[in-house]
Design a protein around this motif. Structure first.
Motif, PDB file in Angstrom:
ATOM      1  N   PRO A 194      -8.190  -3.363 -13.350  1.00 35.44           N
ATOM      2  CA  PRO A 194      -6.966  -3.232 -12.015  1.00 35.44           C
ATOM      3  C   PRO A 194      -5.692  -2.912 -13.383  1.00 35.44           C
ATOM      4  CG  PRO A 194      -8.866  -5.562 -12.242  1.00 35.44           C
ATOM      5  CD  PRO A 194      -8.698  -4.318 -13.340  1.00 35.44           C
ATOM      6  N   THR A 213      -3.973   0.344 -12.934  1.00 37.66           N
ATOM      7  CA  THR A 213      -3.187   0.265 -11.849  1.00 37.66           C
ATOM      8  C   THR A 213      -1.948   0.002 -11.870  1.00 37.66           C
ATOM      9  OG1 THR A 213      -4.224  -0.792 -10.463  1.00 37.66           O
ATOM     10  CG2 THR A 213      -5.588   1.484 -10.044  1.00 37.66           C
ATOM     11  N   SER A 258       0.736  -1.404  -0.171  1.00 43.40           N
ATOM     12  CA  SER A 258      -0.115  -0.086   0.298  1.00 43.40           C
ATOM     13  C   SER A 258       0.729   1.184   0.221  1.00 43.40           C
ATOM     14  CB  SER A 258      -1.145  -0.150   0.928  1.00 43.40           C
ATOM     15  OG  SER A 258      -0.184   0.031   2.572  1.00 43.40           O
ATOM     16  N   ARG A 296     -15.354   1.963  -6.024  1.00 43.34           N
ATOM     17  CA  ARG A 296     -14.264   2.412  -6.974  1.00 43.34           C
ATOM     18  C   ARG A 296     -14.051   3.856  -6.057  1.00 43.34           C
ATOM     19  NH1 ARG A 296     -11.989  -1.644  -5.818  1.00 43.34           N
ATOM     20  NH2 ARG A 296     -11.226  -2.796  -6.896  1.00 43.34           N
ATOM     21  N   ARG A 332      -5.584  -6.870  -3.960  1.00 46.20           N
ATOM     22  CA  ARG A 332      -7.040  -5.684  -3.633  1.00 46.20           C
ATOM     23  C   ARG A 332      -8.197  -5.812  -2.516  1.00 46.20           C
ATOM     24  NH1 ARG A 332      -8.705  -1.866  -7.178  1.00 46.20           N
ATOM     25  NH2 ARG A 332      -7.661  -2.702  -9.428  1.00 46.20           N
ATOM     26  N   ALA A 357     -15.189  -4.422  -3.612  1.00 45.98           N
ATOM     27  CA  ALA A 357     -14.069  -4.288  -5.258  1.00 45.98           C
ATOM     28  C   ALA A 357     -15.092  -3.073  -5.725  1.00 45.98           C
ATOM     29  CB  ALA A 357     -14.144  -5.129  -5.987  1.00 45.98           C
ATOM     30  N   VAL A 399      -2.638  -3.011 -10.440  1.00 49.60           N
ATOM     31  CA  VAL A 399      -2.581  -4.012  -9.113  1.00 49.60           C
ATOM     32  C   VAL A 399      -3.424  -5.146  -9.934  1.00 49.60           C
ATOM     33  CG1 VAL A 399      -2.935  -3.771  -6.250  1.00 49.60           C
ATOM     34  CG2 VAL A 399      -3.130  -1.893  -7.612  1.00 49.60           C
ATOM     35  N   ARG A 428      -7.072   1.786  -0.063  1.00 50.42           N
ATOM     36  CA  ARG A 428      -7.935   0.419  -0.003  1.00 50.42           C
ATOM     37  C   ARG A 428      -7.768  -0.632   0.890  1.00 50.42           C
ATOM     38  NH1 ARG A 428      -9.424   1.489  -5.419  1.00 50.42           N
ATOM     39  NH2 ARG A 428     -12.424   2.579  -4.923  1.00 50.42           N
ATOM     40  N   ASP A 432      -6.437   3.031  -4.931  1.00 52.26           N
ATOM     41  CA  ASP A 432      -6.162   1.579  -4.033  1.00 52.26           C
ATOM     42  C   ASP A 432      -5.215   1.076  -3.249  1.00 52.26           C
ATOM     43  OD1 ASP A 432      -7.806  -0.362  -5.897  1.00 52.26           O
ATOM     44  OD2 ASP A 432      -6.456   0.417  -7.948  1.00 52.26           O
TER      45      ASP A 432
END
Length: 813
Positions: free
Chosen positions: A776, A779, A565, A794, A786, A791, A781, A593, A590
């Motif tokens: 996804p 980013t 993160s 956003r 996540r 999910a 990621v 989160r 993200d």
């Protein structure tokens, strides 16, 4: 024999409070099984609950509901006669005669206080049930009967506020324990009410009494002579103050001590010894911890496992986190305090507390070893759960234990898990106390000094950090210790970063990174690399993008989700500074989160702060000002001053200046204030574009709930079970269940269907949560990284036109 078909249940003389869930569950179990045992610790209200269940089900039993109190029964040999006497037999009655009498009857038998006769009660019930198909048995016991076909319902204490929960005035009575105290207090002092003046003290009192009804009722009686605050102040001597004056109560229910004496007397000598030893734990313990501390020459690890099981059966220990593979075991505070008194009287207290401190040191050292890797979040959860134990061990080592060296060992191991401290200043205080007591010129002292300096820097106090670093540097040179030199160098580099001297920061952090790479300290490699990356991003170093990629790669290769993160946060900031605000916003969202699950408030503040900068660039001025205020509220809550975080203070000041110009001082101040009141969960929701965790504005419904409760209410409305809610939000199922119960109590509802109907009606009326997807691939990621929130929630993309100019002179690609 004279048969009274109505039964013999006593009439209630005081109000019945709470227990909605337990009432429903007990009746359900009696409908599917023929023997239900209510278990729980002494004074928790098993008898009162059983009597209410029997009263509410009485119509289903035409031959009556019959209460048999077994507390006065000394021997199981007379059990049949006691039951027969209650049912109306005048003469000596055999088990066969009793069975024949019950064979054709539909009857509920309430066997109360079975704990000292469990085997005999199980044998009696086991003999009667096969011959009496219309018989149902409801038993109460501090220990499971272990009878065939037995259904067990654990009766918990009444609900109490969380440690940090505040409810204004009479709103506190939504908690069952507070409601009971208010009811009983008004009987003693007729004009007593829970109000703004006393609600905090009442909530604290009920929490310290563990929500045990008997203890609460005994405390309420004291209002004849004392105020709530005076009772609370004297609660450390609870076994003297909690004494009743009810001549009709049995002796063991007239004082809290007598009640616990009853449980203690039922334990074997080995069970008593383990009960006493386990009292050194604070906040519960795992089975492994119990074995480690309690095992001795006369008790093998296998013995301890068996005894812990027995103490759970006897309701001395409460098993928590049942859905996990490794549950924790806790004692109600009254039982723990009783155990501590017995332990002190035995002369074993100092020995057991030293064992406990040694175990805490191993916990902290193990957490330090495992803090960077695939089980990173598990370690964070573990070390947080043990924080009360660690605090207790530190206090012992620094006071009567006389072991400041051990305290410093524990505290310095915690540097890699600042999330485990209740606050940054909390860790600083422990280190300061240890350093004051243990002045030996050792490597441990050198480490403690630079760890303390690091904490002071995170608190935004570089002036306090500087002398600590100087002392650590001098000691490292005196000892010729390369590891401590590297620690001082890394923290000095961080200090330069916070001061805005990015060139010096880079030089120092590269030097520390070189050493850590040579010796293979993964976590210290990561910390140095991340701080070097921050210096590069905020210092316009052309290596910034490559360093961001290296940070992310290291986290992904090691499965370190929490530290990922941070890698995402700095990557998002870098993308923004390079002129890619949309990508930066998605990546930072993200990162946010991922931070929701571990409760990383410092990291949350960094993300919300950065998103405010990006929102300002996107000309979403009001939203940006609210986010700036939300970040400010979190900075203050964790004891950090933004003025001491120089790499963030500059962009913050430029953002604030821009927003004041765009909105005007009055509108900016109003929006900033709105954000500062959101709290951590509200800030996360608002930053991710899910205001109020669902977008509902109704002051009569939504405002009664916390942001997390509103989010859970939305999931309930979608038809998700508690287990599905837990999986969706990455929380424990027990936590989800607790939230749903709180929602029902706060809104005055009795079923999940009412929650669903209310939320569905609001959505139809036009209230809608915003859920704009971020793919996804935008980013980089991976989906498995996540975590935290759903999910579907956003962040919104930048809106309101093209970005205005840069805030910090970022480079455009």
């Amino acid at each position: 024999m004279t048969r009274r078909c109505t039964g013999n249940l006593p009439a209630e003389v005081t109000s019945f409070v709470g227990r909605r869930h337990e009432l429903a569950e007990a009746k359900r179990l009696l409908s599917v099984g023929r023997l239900v045992t209510l278990t729980g610790s002494g004074g928790v209200g098993k008898t009162r609950l059983a009597a209410r269940v029997a009263a509410e089900m009485r119509r289903e039993f035409p031959d009556g509901a019959w209460l048999v109190d077994l507390a006065p029964v000394a021997s199981g040999e007379s059990l049949t006669q006691v039951v027969a006497g209650v049912l109306g037999f005048q003469d000596q009655t055999s088990l066969q005669m009793l069975g024949d009498h019950l064979a054709n009857r539909r009857l509920l038998l309430l066997l109360d206080n079975c704990e000292h006769l469990t085997a005999d009660a199980a044998a009696l019930v086991g003999s009667l049930l096969p011959f009496a198909p219309g018989l149902r048995v409801l038993a109460t016991s501090r220990q499971v009967l272990h009878a065939e076909g037995e259904h067990v319902l654990e009766v918990p204490p009444l609900s109490v506020p969380d440690r940090d929960e505040v409810a204004p005035g009479d709103a506190a009575t939504r908690f069952e324990a507070v409601s009971l105290f208010a009811e009983r207090a008004s009987a003693v002092v007729p004009d007593f009410v829970v109000d703004a003046e006393n609600s905090v003290a009442v909530m604290r009192l009920c929490r310290r009494l563990d929500g045990i009804p008997l203890a609460i009722e005994l405390a309420a009686v004291r209002l004849r002579a004392l105020s709530v605050r005076q009772i609370l102040d004297r609660l450390d001597d609870r076994f003297r103050i909690l004494v009743g004056r009810n001549p009709t109560a049995v002796p063991r229910q007239q004082t809290l001590r007598a009640l616990i004496d009853w449980s203690y007397d039922m334990c074997t000598p080995q069970e008593r010894a383990v009960w006493e030893a386990l009292s050194v734990f604070s906040g519960g313990c795992s089975l492994e911890a119990a074995v480690c501390v309690c095992s001795a020459d006369d008790l093998s690890p296998e013995d301890v496992v068996d005894i812990v099981t027995a103490l759970v059966d006897k309701s001395i220990l409460l098993r928590r986190d049942r859905e996990r593979r490794a549950p924790r075991y806790e004692m109600l505070e009254s039982l723990r305090e009783y155990g501590r008194e017995r332990l002190a009287a035995s002369g074993r207290e100092t020995v057991m507390r030293r064992r406990h401190a040694a175990w805490c040191h191993e916990v902290a050292a193990e957490a330090q070893r495992r803090c960077f890797g695939p089980d990173q979040m598990e370690v964070v959860t573990w070390i947080r759960a043990e924080q009360p134990n660690i605090t207790s061990a530190l206090e012992f080592c620094l006071t009567e234990g006389g072991e400041a060296h051990c305290a410093l060992e524990i505290a310095t191991c915690m540097w890699s898990h600042r999330l485990s401290w209740t606050s940054l200043s909390d860790g600083h205080r422990w280190l300061e106390r240890g350093l004051a007591l243990d002045r030996a010129p050792t490597a441990l002292r050198a480490k403690a000094l630079w760890v303390d300096a690091w904490l002071m820097l995170l608190c935004g106090d570089p002036a306090a950090a500087e002398p600590l670093l100087e002392q650590s540097r001098a000691l490292a040179e005196q000892l010729d210790d390369d590891e401590q030199r590297a620690g001082v160098t890394q923290v000095s580099g961080f200090a330069a970063l916070l001061a805005g001297d990015f060139a010096r920061a880079s030089a120092l952090l590269e030097k520390a990174l070189e050493y850590y790479r040579a010796v293979g300290y993964r976590n210290r490699i990561w910390v140095s690399l991340f701080q070097l990356t921050m210096a590069a991003v905020f210092g316009d170093d052309p290596r910034s993008a490559a360093l961001c990629r290296e940070c992310r790669k290291m986290c992904e290769e090691n499965g370190a989700t929490w530290t990922l993160s941070y890698a995402l946060w700095i990557t998002g900031v870098d993308r923004w500074r390079r002129g890619e605000p949309e990508a930066g916003m998605a990546i930072i969202s993200d990162a946010l989160r991922l931070k929701d699950s571990p409760g990383d408030h410092l990291g949350v503040a960094e993300c919300v702060e950065a998103l405010a900068w990006l929102k300002a660039d996107a000309r979403q001025y009001t939203h940006a000002a609210e986010l700036l205020g939300a970040a400010g509220g979190i900075w203050r809550s964790i004891g950090t001053s933004l003025s001491g975080l120089g790499h963030l203070a500059g962009p913050h000041a430029r953002c604030e200046e821009r927003l004041r110009t765009a909105l005007g001082d009055e509108a900016f101040t109003a929006a900033y204030g709105t954000g500062s009141r959101l709290g951590v969960e509200g800030a996360i929701a608002h930053a991710l574009g899910a205001e109020a965790a669902g977008g509902f504005e109704d002051p009569g419904v939504a405002s009664a709930l916390t942001p997390r409760e509103r989010e859970i209410a939305e999931l309930v409305a979608q038809g998700l079970s508690n287990k599905e809610i837990a999986n969706t939000l990455v929380i424990a199922q027990r936590t989800a269940e607790g939230h749903v119960e709180h929602i029902l109590r706060k809104l005055g509802f009795t079923s999940r269907a009412q929650i669903a109907a209310t939320w569905s009606a609001r959505k139809e009326a036009g209230a809608r949560p915003e859920e704009v997807g971020v793919r996804p691939e935008e980013t980089g990621v991976r989906p498995e990284h996540r975590g935290g929130r759903r999910a579907g929630t956003r962040a919104r993309g930048a809106a309101g036109g093209r970005p205005a100019g840069p805030l910090t002179g970022r480079r455009r690609a």
